[in-house]
Write an enzyme that holds these catalytic residues in place. Structure first.
Site, PDB file in Angstrom:
ATOM      1  N   ALA A  31       1.593  -5.734  -7.995  1.00 39.93           N
ATOM      2  CA  ALA A  31       2.061  -6.116  -9.341  1.00 39.93           C
ATOM      3  C   ALA A  31       3.195  -7.125  -9.225  1.00 39.93           C
ATOM      4  O   ALA A  31       3.270  -8.085  -9.997  1.00 39.93           O
ATOM      5  CB  ALA A  31       2.526  -4.881 -10.112  1.00 39.93           C
TER       6      ALA A  31
ATOM      7  N   GLY B 263       0.804  -1.222   0.000  1.00 45.27           N
ATOM      8  CA  GLY B 263       0.000   0.000   0.000  1.00 45.27           C
ATOM      9  C   GLY B 263       0.832   1.265   0.000  1.00 45.27           C
ATOM     10  O   GLY B 263       0.361   2.335   0.365  1.00 45.27           O
TER      11      GLY B 263
ATOM     12  N   LEU C 154       4.516   1.278  -4.214  1.00 47.17           N
ATOM     13  CA  LEU C 154       5.761   0.739  -4.785  1.00 47.17           C
ATOM     14  C   LEU C 154       5.509  -0.506  -5.635  1.00 47.17           C
ATOM     15  O   LEU C 154       6.436  -1.255  -5.942  1.00 47.17           O
ATOM     16  CB  LEU C 154       6.768   0.424  -3.673  1.00 47.17           C
ATOM     17  CG  LEU C 154       7.218   1.623  -2.829  1.00 47.17           C
ATOM     18  CD1 LEU C 154       8.160   1.172  -1.709  1.00 47.17           C
ATOM     19  CD2 LEU C 154       7.920   2.689  -3.693  1.00 47.17           C
TER      20      LEU C 154
ATOM     21  N   SER D 239       3.694  -3.327  -5.008  1.00 44.44           N
ATOM     22  CA  SER D 239       3.789  -4.645  -4.355  1.00 44.44           C
ATOM     23  C   SER D 239       2.808  -5.640  -4.964  1.00 44.44           C
ATOM     24  O   SER D 239       3.159  -6.803  -5.186  1.00 44.44           O
ATOM     25  CB  SER D 239       3.568  -4.526  -2.851  1.00 44.44           C
ATOM     26  OG  SER D 239       2.313  -3.961  -2.604  1.00 44.44           O
TER      27      SER D 239
ATOM     28  N   ASP E 161       2.986  -0.723 -13.671  1.00 44.95           N
ATOM     29  CA  ASP E 161       3.547  -1.516 -12.570  1.00 44.95           C
ATOM     30  C   ASP E 161       3.879  -2.933 -13.022  1.00 44.95           C
ATOM     31  O   ASP E 161       4.958  -3.457 -12.710  1.00 44.95           O
ATOM     32  CB  ASP E 161       2.543  -1.609 -11.411  1.00 44.95           C
ATOM     33  CG  ASP E 161       2.355  -0.291 -10.702  1.00 44.95           C
ATOM     34  OD1 ASP E 161       2.726   0.742 -11.278  1.00 44.95           O
ATOM     35  OD2 ASP E 161       1.826  -0.300  -9.578  1.00 44.95           O
TER      36      ASP E 161
END
Ligand code: MEV
Length: 344
Positions: free
Chosen positions: A121, A114, A117, A119, A164
């Site tokens: 994906a 959350g 960054l 995460s 992403d």
């Protein structure tokens, strides 16, 4: 058994403006999600997840609607934890033409959840890669990216960006423009990431920029100017890649990387003007600059979440650790590897 991993990402340039057709440059970072997949001899899926900022849970379920997961946590927590894995399993089954394949799956990640960054994906990308390999099929990174995008679309009710998943599958720096994603040259970049522990509401932030852009010509110009920064940034990335390893590497490469930092600072200023920064993000950006970072900006939707600074020294990480509003700071170089097999 197959273990695959895939990286998270930061936006070096261009978030928000990318929604209006401007290019953006996300970069993979050396922070990974690892997914272990082992085929079962029935059609069930058993997921064990740790390090996902959830307390660690195990859930066993099958595809039948009446067979609810037998765990003592809320439905929304289950969905948050396994929604992406579920969609990745469907993609792996489809790619391997094995609709009834069952798996034991373990997910570990060192990408904060959350935080913007990438995460989810990374988990989805690594899950598809490990699942298909376990079924004897090896997909090219581009197909893993495409399938991971479709999986995210499904979980996120039709709202997903290709950035992403493409970046996680291919690694390195990526140029995104509309639906077109391609890898671009980039030198070795040393990032420092600061996370304020929160997250902005992407939908609300995107809507806020849209409203400003519709109300004021200068806000529309600001969005276009972000596109100009991205174009300059791409040029600097290409130049720096050419300068890397050359005879005169040190001087010219240092200057070009300093230019990237300057462009990041400019990009942050324009995002701030568009109302998507926050006090904690600005505090972290300024702490990084004061500590000698070449540049710093928010990354992702904003409103809270992460900043990314460019700094080959220890200065920024140390400064961020003492900055009010910063919950975690860590170094992460640009990761040239995308999805990869760790063990098989
Ligand atoms: C969010 O990670 C990036 C935004 O540009 C939204 C998007 O591209 O979908 C803010």
């Amino acid at each position: 058994m197959v273990v695959s991993s895939a990286p998270g990402k930061v936006y070096l340039f261009g978030e928000h403006a990318v929604v209006y057709g401007e290019p953006a440059v996300p970069c993979a970072i050396e922070r990974r999600a690892r997914v272990t997949v082992e085929a079962r001899d029935d059609d069930r899926i058993r997921v064990h997840a740790e390090d996902l900022s959830l307390d660690g849970f195990t859930v066993e379920y099958s595809d039948e609607n009446d067979d609810a997961p037998d765990v003592d946590v809320s439905e929304s927590l289950i969905q948050a934890g396994i929604g992406y894995i579920d969609a990745a399993v469907e993609q792996a089954r489809d790619a391997a033409d094995a609709p009834d394949a069952g798996f034991d799956i373990t997910v570990e990640s060192d990408i904060p959840l959350g935080a913007g960054l990438g995460s989810s994906a990374a988990v989805t990308t690594a899950g598809i890669d490990a699942g298909t390999r376990e079924l004897g099929v090896e997909l090219p990174a581009e197909e893993v990216a495409e399938r991971a995008y479709r999986a995210e679309l499904e979980v996120q009710d039709g709202e997903a960006s290709r950035a992403d998943t493409f970046c996680s599958a291919t690694g390195g720096a990526v140029r995104v423009e509309g639906d077109d994603c391609r890898s671009i040259d980039a030198p070795d970049l040393s990032f420092v990431i600061g996370f304020d522990g929160g997250e902005g509401d992407t939908g609300e932030l995107v809507a806020g920029v849209r409203a400003l852009r519709e109300e004021y010509d200068f806000a529309a110009d600001t969005v276009e100017s972000i596109g100009d920064i991205v174009r300059h940034g791409e040029q600097a990335l290409t130049e720096a890649t050419g300068e890397q390893g050359g005879a005169s590497e040190s001087e010219s490469l240092r200057e070009t990387i300093a230019e990237l930092g300057e462009l990041m600072n400019f990009n942050h200023g324009l995002l701030e003007a568009l109302g998507v920064s926050s006090r904690s993000l600005d505090q972290m950006v300024w702490a990084a600059r004061d500590a000698g970072a070449l540049g710093a900006k928010l990354t992702g939707a904003g409103g809270g979440g992460c900043i990314v600074a460019l700094d080959p020294t220890e200065g920024t990480e140390t400064a961020l650790e003492y900055t009010q509003g910063c919950e975690t700071a860590f170094r992460a170089r640009l990761d040239t590897d995308g999805v990869r097999v760790e063990d098989e």
